[in-house]
Design an enzyme around this catalytic site. Structure first.
Site, PDB file in Angstrom:
ATOM      1  N   SER A 125     -36.928   6.003  -8.293  1.00  0.00           N
ATOM      2  CA  SER A 125     -35.350   6.445  -7.822  1.00  0.00           C
ATOM      3  C   SER A 125     -34.359   5.206  -7.301  1.00  0.00           C
ATOM      4  O   SER A 125     -34.811   5.778  -5.865  1.00  0.00           O
ATOM      5  CB  SER A 125     -35.690   7.989  -8.576  1.00  0.00           C
ATOM      6  OG  SER A 125     -34.141   8.052  -8.442  1.00  0.00           O
ATOM      7  N   GLU A 127     -32.861   7.553  -6.252  1.00  0.00           N
ATOM      8  CA  GLU A 127     -32.365   8.789  -4.818  1.00  0.00           C
ATOM      9  C   GLU A 127     -32.919   8.139  -4.108  1.00  0.00           C
ATOM     10  O   GLU A 127     -32.790   9.705  -2.784  1.00  0.00           O
ATOM     11  CB  GLU A 127     -32.492  10.219  -6.017  1.00  0.00           C
ATOM     12  CG  GLU A 127     -31.399  10.565  -7.346  1.00  0.00           C
ATOM     13  CD  GLU A 127     -29.560  10.687  -6.204  1.00  0.00           C
ATOM     14  OE1 GLU A 127     -30.522  11.260  -5.606  1.00  0.00           O
ATOM     15  OE2 GLU A 127     -28.862  10.277  -7.348  1.00  0.00           O
ATOM     16  N   TYR A 149     -35.437  16.084  -4.858  1.00  0.00           N
ATOM     17  CA  TYR A 149     -35.945  15.461  -6.091  1.00  0.00           C
ATOM     18  C   TYR A 149     -36.022  14.236  -5.196  1.00  0.00           C
ATOM     19  O   TYR A 149     -37.359  13.691  -5.635  1.00  0.00           O
ATOM     20  CB  TYR A 149     -34.408  15.163  -7.209  1.00  0.00           C
ATOM     21  CG  TYR A 149     -34.929  14.473  -7.711  1.00  0.00           C
ATOM     22  CD1 TYR A 149     -35.725  13.783  -9.313  1.00  0.00           C
ATOM     23  CD2 TYR A 149     -34.073  13.256  -7.766  1.00  0.00           C
ATOM     24  CE1 TYR A 149     -35.744  13.447  -9.864  1.00  0.00           C
ATOM     25  CE2 TYR A 149     -33.986  11.906  -8.479  1.00  0.00           C
ATOM     26  CZ  TYR A 149     -35.035  12.399  -9.928  1.00  0.00           C
ATOM     27  OH  TYR A 149     -35.669  10.656 -10.245  1.00  0.00           O
TER      28      TYR A 149
END
Ligand code: NAP
Ligand code: G4F
Length: 323
Positions: A125, A127, A149
């Site tokens: 990701s 992120e 996460y």
């Protein structure tokens, strides 16, 4: 010739449903791993359920993963399963680590022991870039995750690279920027907004409470991104690729486009609520997908405005059908 077999973890999620449709169109036999729940929710795959095999397993349970690989002998595994909602990773950090980080090792280790020639895709990701150290972000940009996460996804990325280098597995990490659709979970900001727009238009709600309107994301269409996942596993050599549109927009712009599509003014309805702020924010994401374009021939076909308008139209149509 016998069909190629793909195993998808997270088949009931947004990406799982689009990837399944894509692989069926390529004549794969698709096996979907689902975890046991007291109530079954196959909404996103109900229309294709007859065409696939569903098998029970869990990223928390090593032996279930080994048994599934032994039984189905997949040519390709797409590891899409994860606890994927960033705010939940702050409230459930250990569980997020178990699913989203260690779950990857469990799948890789099952492949290594049972069928080491299986090709593996890891759903990494944007992120991971978090507090970005360069703009736009590339495959080579260092990571600085800003949530449990994001930290878990960094682990998942590096364990994928490590199993490729240590055991010669065909393992790829796809660093995907935000991708959305009418099948997106309602807790994510795009669908939260487009769903609320439809309800406000029909008088079912008046206001929409959001967090940080200045956060910027590189938003694309999920249908485009699953094609990129597949392309990664069709190459001669395993590698890591970043998929993005190369454009960034703020949550405020998202509201403007979505409300405008329904003939509404966003500032009449949106209320900023600190409850939706995060302990640490990712302020800006924008990816450079040039490696994916050059090597895979991948590029997105749906732009930001088309995506948001498509989602608003779908939410309005769904509401009209339910009336
Ligand atoms: P999603 O809609 O939240 O789907 C997650 C899937 O994981 C669901 O099918 C869920 O099953 C399954 N799952 C969760 N925990 C599990 C466990 N312990 N064992 C087995 N299955 C489990 O996510 P998505 O948007 O499709 O994203 C797919 C993957 O890409 C995720 O790994 C996500 O982190 C990653 N990713 C997504 C984006 C994006 O913008 N969408 C961008 C980058 C990376 P249930 O139905 O039982 O809950
Ligand atoms: O839609 P979001 O919750 O997605 P986020 O955090 O970017 O994560 C998604 O994309 C990642 C890829 O970069 C995936 F890996 C991950 O699994 C997930 O699919 O939030 C987007 C932005 C954030 O900056 C958030 O603070 O929107 C901001 N936001 C503002 N108000 C809000 C809200 N987000 C949500 N969910 N709800 C709000 O009310």
């Amino acid at each position: 010739m016998s069909k190629r077999i793909a195993l998808i973890t997270g088949i009931t999620g947004q990406d799982g449903s689009y990837l399944t449709e894509f692989l069926l169109s390529k004549d794969y036999r698709v096996v979907g791993m689902v975890r046991r729940t007291s109530t079954v929710n196959f909404d996103r795959i109900a229309h294709i359920q007859e065409a696939i095999d569903i098998v029970q397993g869990d990223l928390l349970d090593q032996s279930s993963l080994m048994d599934i690989i032994r039984e189905y002998q997949p040519d390709e595994i797409y590891n899409l399963a994860a606890q994927s909602f960033v705010p939940t990773s702050f409230s459930q950090p250990v569980l997020t680590g178990e699913f989203t980080a260690l779950g990857v090792t469990r799948v890789l280790d099952a492949i290594r022991h049972v069928k080491p020639d299986t090709r593996f895709y890891q759903a990494s990701s944007s992120e991971m870039f978090g507090k970005v150290v360069e703009v736009p972000q590339r495959e080579t940009t260092p990571f600085h995750p800003r949530s449990p996460y994001g930290v878990a996804k960094v682990y998942g990325h590096w364990i994928t690279v490590n199993y490729r280098e240590s055991y010669n597995l065909f393992a790829c990490s796809g660093i995907l920027f935000n991708h959305e659709s009418e099948r997106r979970g309602l807790e994510f900001v795009t669908h939260k907004v487009t769903h609320a727009v439809a309800r406000i238009k029909y008088g079912l709600q008046r206001e929409l409470r959001l967090g940080n309107l200045e956060a910027r994301r590189d938003w694309g269409f999920a249908g485009d991104y699953v094609r990129g996942m597949w392309l990664m596993l069709q190459q001669d050599k395993p590698d890591d690729y970043l998929l993005a549109t190369g454009e960034t927009h703020s949550v405020r712009e998202l509201c403007e486009v979505a409300f405008q599509r329904a003939g509404l003014n966003w500032s009449d309805h949106v209320i900023v609520d600190s409850k939706h702020y995060r302990p640490a924010e990712v302020d800006l994401l924008i990816g450079d997908p040039s490696k994916a374009k050059r090597v895979l021939g991948w590029q997105p076909e749906v732009n930001f405005q088309q995506l948001i308008e498509m989602m608003v139209d779908a939410d309005i149509a769904a509401l009209q059908r339910s009336k």
